[in-house]
Design an enzyme around this catalytic site. Structure first.
Site, PDB file in Angstrom:
ATOM      1  N   PHE A 135       0.805  -1.180  -0.050  1.00 36.11           N
ATOM      2  CA  PHE A 135      -0.047   0.086   0.090  1.00 36.11           C
ATOM      3  C   PHE A 135       0.851   1.269   0.111  1.00 36.11           C
ATOM      4  O   PHE A 135       1.847   1.472   0.885  1.00 36.11           O
ATOM      5  CB  PHE A 135      -0.981  -0.025   1.120  1.00 36.11           C
ATOM      6  CG  PHE A 135      -1.873   1.131   1.187  1.00 36.11           C
ATOM      7  CD1 PHE A 135      -3.093   1.255   0.287  1.00 36.11           C
ATOM      8  CD2 PHE A 135      -1.684   2.429   1.900  1.00 36.11           C
ATOM      9  CE1 PHE A 135      -3.793   2.406   0.345  1.00 36.11           C
ATOM     10  CE2 PHE A 135      -2.361   3.387   1.863  1.00 36.11           C
ATOM     11  CZ  PHE A 135      -3.418   3.326   0.936  1.00 36.11           C
ATOM     12  N   ASP A 220       9.071   2.505   1.548  1.00 36.22           N
ATOM     13  CA  ASP A 220       8.041   2.998   2.142  1.00 36.22           C
ATOM     14  C   ASP A 220       7.930   2.765   3.686  1.00 36.22           C
ATOM     15  O   ASP A 220       7.549   1.607   4.327  1.00 36.22           O
ATOM     16  CB  ASP A 220       6.759   2.697   1.459  1.00 36.22           C
ATOM     17  CG  ASP A 220       5.761   3.433   1.875  1.00 36.22           C
ATOM     18  OD1 ASP A 220       5.686   3.904   3.122  1.00 36.22           O
ATOM     19  OD2 ASP A 220       4.655   3.388   1.185  1.00 36.22           O
ATOM     20  N   LYS A 249       2.621   9.687   8.169  1.00 38.17           N
ATOM     21  CA  LYS A 249       1.804   9.285   9.637  1.00 38.17           C
ATOM     22  C   LYS A 249       2.412   9.911  10.438  1.00 38.17           C
ATOM     23  O   LYS A 249       2.080  11.053  10.977  1.00 38.17           O
ATOM     24  CB  LYS A 249       1.574   7.795   9.549  1.00 38.17           C
ATOM     25  CG  LYS A 249       0.805   7.285   8.401  1.00 38.17           C
ATOM     26  CD  LYS A 249       0.296   5.826   8.910  1.00 38.17           C
ATOM     27  CE  LYS A 249      -0.848   5.607   8.022  1.00 38.17           C
ATOM     28  NZ  LYS A 249      -0.405   5.056   6.674  1.00 38.17           N
TER      29      LYS A 249
HETATM   30  C1  LIG Z   1      -0.733   5.272   5.077  1.00 32.39           C
HETATM   31  C2  LIG Z   1       0.257   4.768   4.187  1.00 32.39           C
HETATM   32  C3  LIG Z   1       0.644   5.636   2.897  1.00 32.39           C
HETATM   33  C4  LIG Z   1      -0.396   6.685   2.615  1.00 32.39           C
HETATM   34  O1  LIG Z   1      -0.121   7.898   3.659  1.00 32.39           O
HETATM   35  P1  LIG Z   1      -1.232   9.049   3.465  1.00 32.39           P
HETATM   36  O2  LIG Z   1      -0.625  10.205   4.409  1.00 32.39           O
HETATM   37  O3  LIG Z   1      -2.481   8.374   3.816  1.00 32.39           O
HETATM   38  O4  LIG Z   1      -1.328   9.887   1.945  1.00 32.39           O
HETATM   39  C5  LIG Z   1       1.604   5.091   2.208  1.00 32.39           C
HETATM   40  N1  LIG Z   1       2.227   4.072   2.473  1.00 32.39           N
HETATM   41  C6  LIG Z   1       2.145   3.399   3.511  1.00 32.39           C
HETATM   42  C7  LIG Z   1       2.970   2.220   3.808  1.00 32.39           C
HETATM   43  C8  LIG Z   1       1.027   3.744   4.486  1.00 32.39           C
HETATM   44  O5  LIG Z   1       0.762   2.955   5.476  1.00 32.39           O
END
Ligand SMILES: *Cc1c(COP(=O)(O)O)cnc(C)c1O
Length: 406
Positions: A135, A220, A249
């Protein structure tokens, strides 16, 4: 002001229907939140791993107040002290190199994808190998990079240049490398995809593959970074260094914020005009983030996350032994998934009714992300609430079985 009871109606009438929301929350402190009827919940979501230092940490609140009164925003056309200090801090904590600030996780990943493409442009390389069940966000670029069709459905045509390998299967990554490949992008611990930690062989294998083929290893760290897994960054569990990471986050201490950090080799890929943002990295967000990082260090929250994560998993493991429908506990530090045979949403709904907030990660995983400074008593209380809920949902059937046998 609307009557309290009308808050949900108000939101439903005037905000787009992108979430099926449940409780109404009006106040928070530490690992607890309250609804409009003063019902208290133990918050094991931390606002989806945003309040890693707990809600309304006094030090972060103070920093936000002070900065809001001094200088909250002036655009990136000017230098500000908080911006430089935070970039220095993040660089020193992670890869060395330099930082690009933005306002969300998805934007940080957009920046990382753009940086990799810009770097590969001259040699005609632009393909990024991503992972299934990953994600990376909700923008067009990041849904194209996300290996789950549910976030892509209806939005095609997607961005070209993303290929998908099986997470933890190095051969499947190797098979996708060609002369257009520029990078491999992955989470050290997949979050929304189901709390799946990478295996050491996989992370090390990806690093070697990237070295061998001249690819960027992009991590990420938006969910698994900043102490969540019991290390400052998820990749640290694997003794590898990526070429770039993204943060989001918890980074802003509750103020929306994202960041891309690139090692020195890639630090100057962007040049004036090639990328930008109006609000990203403004003094307010940076001051809040600096205060959060100070709390993380002063209160030793990374170590705390490791220790309490272990305690939590041991406690949860008992439920795996007790109930046939509870299949597995997995995760690192306080990034924990409880795998159930049936619907995770049903468990989360029942937990909330009992006063504990949790998340799902896919259909069968209950995702637990308590604040990293959770105390013994709160953890114990949470475990009890989870135990009670599992007993309500799964305990009855066993009794019936016993009755049948009698
Ligand atoms: C939450 C999340 C995102 C997206 O972050 P947003 O601030 O909602 O755009 C991207 N990658 C990972 C792994 C996440 O948990």
């Amino acid at each position: 002001m609307k009557k309290n009871e009308d808050i949900a109606l108000l939101c439903n009438d005037y905000t787009m229907n992108t979430y099926s929301r449940t409780a109404t929350i009006v106040r928070a402190k530490g690992c607890r939140v309250w609804d409009q009827k003063k019902k208290q919940y133990l918050d094991f979501t931390s606002g989806i791993s945003v309040h890693n230092a707990g809600h309304c940490h006094p030090k972060i609140v103070d920093a936000i107040k002070t900065q809001a009164e001094t200088l909250s925003h002036c655009s990136n056309l000017f230098y500000t002290p908080q911006n430089g200090l935070l970039a220095q801090k993040l660089s020193q904590l992670s890869l060395g190199g330099k930082v690009f600030f933005c306002n969300s996780g998805a934007e940080a990943n957009e920046a990382m994808i753009k940086m990799a493409r810009l770097y590969g442009h001259e040699s005609g390389r632009y393909e990024i190998i991503c992972m299934k069940s990953s994600f990376h966000g909700r923008t067009m670029g990041t849904i194209s990079a996300t290996g789950q069709s549910k976030v892509q459905k209806g939005f095609d045509p997607l961005l070209v240049g993303f290929r998908f390998a099986d997470f933890n299967d190095l051969e499947s990554v190797k098979a996708l490398v060609n002369d257009k490949t520029i990078a491999v992008m992955l989470e050290a611990v997949q979050g929304e995809g189901g709390i799946n930690p990478a295996t050491p062989e996989f992370m090390k294998g990806v690093r070697s593959l990237c070295d061998e083929k001249g690819l960027l290893m992009l991590c990420d760290e938006i969910q698994c970074g900043l102490g969540r897994t019991g290390k400052m960054f998820g990749y640290e569990h694997y003794d590898v260094k990526p070429d770039a990471i993204t943060l989001g986050k918890s980074l802003g201490g509750g103020i929306p914020m994202g960041a891309l950090v690139a090692s020195s080799k890639y630090s100057d890929v962007f040049t004036p005009g090639s990328h930008g943002t109006t609000c990203g990295g403004n003094p307010l967000a940076c001051a809040s983030s600096l205060a959060f990082l100070e709390v993380l260090e002063e209160e030793k929250l990374v170590e705390h996350s490791e220790k309490f994560g272990e305690l939590f998993r041991v406690g949860l493991q008992k439920f795996v032994e007790e109930y046939d429908q509870v299949l597995q506990v997995r995760g690192l530090g306080l990034m924990i998934g409880l795998v159930v045979a049936g619907s995770a949403k049903e468990v989360v709904d029942e937990l909330r009714a009992g006063g504990l907030l949790a998340l799902t990660a896919g259909e069968h995983v209950v995702r637990l992300l308590p604040p990293l400074n959770i105390g013994d008593n709160d953890l114990e209380e949470g475990l009890e609430m989870i135990g009670d809920t599992l007993e309500v949902l799964f305990g009855g059937e066993e009794e019936e079985e016993t009755e049948d046998k009698e």
